[in-house]
Design an enzyme around this catalytic site. Sequence first.
Site, PDB file in Angstrom:
ATOM      1  N   CYS A   1       0.865  -1.197   0.000  1.00 15.74           N
ATOM      2  CA  CYS A   1       0.000   0.000   0.000  1.00 15.74           C
ATOM      3  C   CYS A   1       0.892   1.234   0.000  1.00 15.74           C
ATOM      4  CB  CYS A   1      -0.905   0.006   1.235  1.00 15.74           C
ATOM      5  SG  CYS A   1      -1.705   1.600   1.504  1.00 15.74           S
TER       6      CYS A   1
ATOM      7  N   CYS B   1       0.544   3.290   3.420  1.00 13.32           N
ATOM      8  CA  CYS B   1       0.938   2.767   4.731  1.00 13.32           C
ATOM      9  C   CYS B   1       2.323   3.306   5.121  1.00 13.32           C
ATOM     10  CB  CYS B   1       0.941   1.239   4.716  1.00 13.32           C
ATOM     11  SG  CYS B   1      -0.684   0.494   5.020  1.00 13.32           S
TER      12      CYS B   1
ATOM     13  N   HIS C   1      -4.263   0.965   8.034  1.00 11.68           N
ATOM     14  CA  HIS C   1      -4.852   0.711   6.719  1.00 11.68           C
ATOM     15  C   HIS C   1      -6.355   0.425   6.816  1.00 11.68           C
ATOM     16  CE1 HIS C   1      -4.354  -0.452   2.454  1.00 11.68           C
ATOM     17  NE2 HIS C   1      -5.271  -1.362   2.695  1.00 11.68           N
TER      18      HIS C   1
ATOM     19  N   ASN D   1     -13.179  10.664  -0.706  1.00 11.61           N
ATOM     20  CA  ASN D   1     -13.944   9.685  -1.470  1.00 11.61           C
ATOM     21  C   ASN D   1     -13.766   8.372  -0.738  1.00 11.61           C
ATOM     22  OD1 ASN D   1     -14.378  11.635  -3.457  1.00 11.61           O
ATOM     23  ND2 ASN D   1     -12.589  10.992  -4.634  1.00 11.61           N
TER      24      ASN D   1
ATOM     25  N   SER E   1      -9.171   4.617  -5.316  1.00 16.26           N
ATOM     26  CA  SER E   1      -8.076   3.820  -5.854  1.00 16.26           C
ATOM     27  C   SER E   1      -7.261   3.136  -4.759  1.00 16.26           C
ATOM     28  CB  SER E   1      -7.166   4.699  -6.716  1.00 16.26           C
ATOM     29  OG  SER E   1      -6.651   5.761  -5.940  1.00 16.26           O
TER      30      SER E   1
ATOM     31  N   HIS F   1      -6.971   2.500   1.921  1.00 17.41           N
ATOM     32  CA  HIS F   1      -6.382   3.116   3.120  1.00 17.41           C
ATOM     33  C   HIS F   1      -7.083   4.465   3.361  1.00 17.41           C
ATOM     34  CE1 HIS F   1      -2.592   3.528   5.713  1.00 17.41           C
ATOM     35  NE2 HIS F   1      -3.355   4.565   6.002  1.00 17.41           N
TER      36      HIS F   1
ATOM     37  N   HIS G   1      -8.137   7.940   3.625  1.00 19.05           N
ATOM     38  CA  HIS G   1      -7.418   9.183   3.329  1.00 19.05           C
ATOM     39  C   HIS G   1      -8.349  10.182   2.662  1.00 19.05           C
ATOM     40  CE1 HIS G   1      -7.301   7.131  -0.575  1.00 19.05           C
ATOM     41  NE2 HIS G   1      -7.009   8.298  -1.142  1.00 19.05           N
TER      42      HIS G   1
ATOM     43  N   GLN H   1      -8.359  14.090   0.315  1.00 17.95           N
ATOM     44  CA  GLN H   1      -7.548  14.824  -0.640  1.00 17.95           C
ATOM     45  C   GLN H   1      -7.816  16.312  -0.533  1.00 17.95           C
ATOM     46  OE1 GLN H   1      -7.004  13.056  -4.627  1.00 17.95           O
ATOM     47  NE2 GLN H   1      -8.693  11.733  -4.024  1.00 17.95           N
TER      48      GLN H   1
ATOM     49  N   HIS I   1     -17.172  22.295   2.540  1.00 15.98           N
ATOM     50  CA  HIS I   1     -17.480  23.492   1.756  1.00 15.98           C
ATOM     51  C   HIS I   1     -16.990  24.722   2.518  1.00 15.98           C
ATOM     52  CE1 HIS I   1     -20.681  21.908  -1.266  1.00 15.98           C
ATOM     53  NE2 HIS I   1     -19.463  21.453  -1.488  1.00 15.98           N
TER      54      HIS I   1
HETATM   55 ZN   LIG Z   1     -22.382  23.200   0.560  1.00 12.40          ZN
HETATM   56 ZN   LIG Z   2      -2.321   1.338   3.707  1.00 14.11          ZN
END
Ligand SMILES: [Zn+2]
Ligand SMILES: [Zn+2]
Length: 347
Positions: free
Chosen positions: A48, A51, A111, A151, A159, A162, A164, A166, A279
Amino acid sequence: MFEGRWEQRWHPLREEWVIIAAHRQDRPWTGETLGDEPAGVPDFVADCYLCPGNLRSSGQRNPRYESTFVFDNDHPCVGPDAPTNLSIPAEPYRVRPATGVSRVVCFSPRHDLTLAEMESMAAQEVMGTWQKEFRDLARRPDVAHVLMFENKGKAVGVSNPHPHGQIYATDFVFKTIANEVAASARYRANSGRILFVGILEAEAADGRRILYENDTAVAFVPYFARYAYEVIVAPKRTHPSIASLSDAEVVDFTAALQHVLVKFDNLWRMSFPYVMLLHQAPTDENDYGAFHFHAEFHPPLRKPNLLKYLAGPEVGGGNFLSDTVPEEKAAELRAVPDVHYRHVPER
Ligand SMILES: [Zn+2]
Ligand SMILES: [Zn+2]
């Protein structure tokens, strides 16, 4: 080699930027399958790239981090190295470099540990990291807006399982934010009031769609929900971004957020997929005092294996057709237990 593959193109009919990021096609994919049970996910995976201690595709090695870990995305959709020698298109088309900053925020070294299942202190640390990142990126003159999101789940194309989030720090303001900014400013000009505070008051007065509330934060299925399990989590006091929340407000906001996440997972006793967005007001010099920071959840599922497909009205028309009633969905979420199903002691 990047020609036409990494840039921002103006959509003259929608009046918004489209980010072309075709150079990311080769990014690593270690996606889970729909309905994967977290019980089967180990706490560390040797290959991963998120990790601790592991090598990423850029050749960089992750530190042996112990809480949150932030790094510049190895496959950025906006980045400091975006090509600048672009082919200039004919009128009315416009193009410009896809400059900006893309970062990845690993929520923890684990993970298998989602935000829903984290200790509250650890989840508060994720909030603290978002606050710090927002302050850092908002300061940059080339950044007009900071979009933070998570996401989660294969249903939304993740994708790497783990946990996370963005960050896209861009030189333009995303369309949805621009709409919210304009609506908030118009509402204040007409009524002298903050639009989002009006929303919170309307939700409180009705009460049927409120999922959770504490001293300074609230979570609800909005009256105008477009997705079956759409939820908004917000501080009660108006802040333009997460950055200005006090420590006490961070604690309350995190509690509201985790309450919702546990409800989601408990709904079908599975790790619930969603897109979560923070937001926040743009970061340029203008006055965004009418903007009220909030988190939005847009879960793609209507039932355990039934996706809400975006089709004619949504894709072509831009308006949503909802097959569900927000009051009923809120009642459903309120009815499931408050304790995560994986944390209920065996009897
Ligand atoms: Zn909003
Ligand atoms: Zn991981």
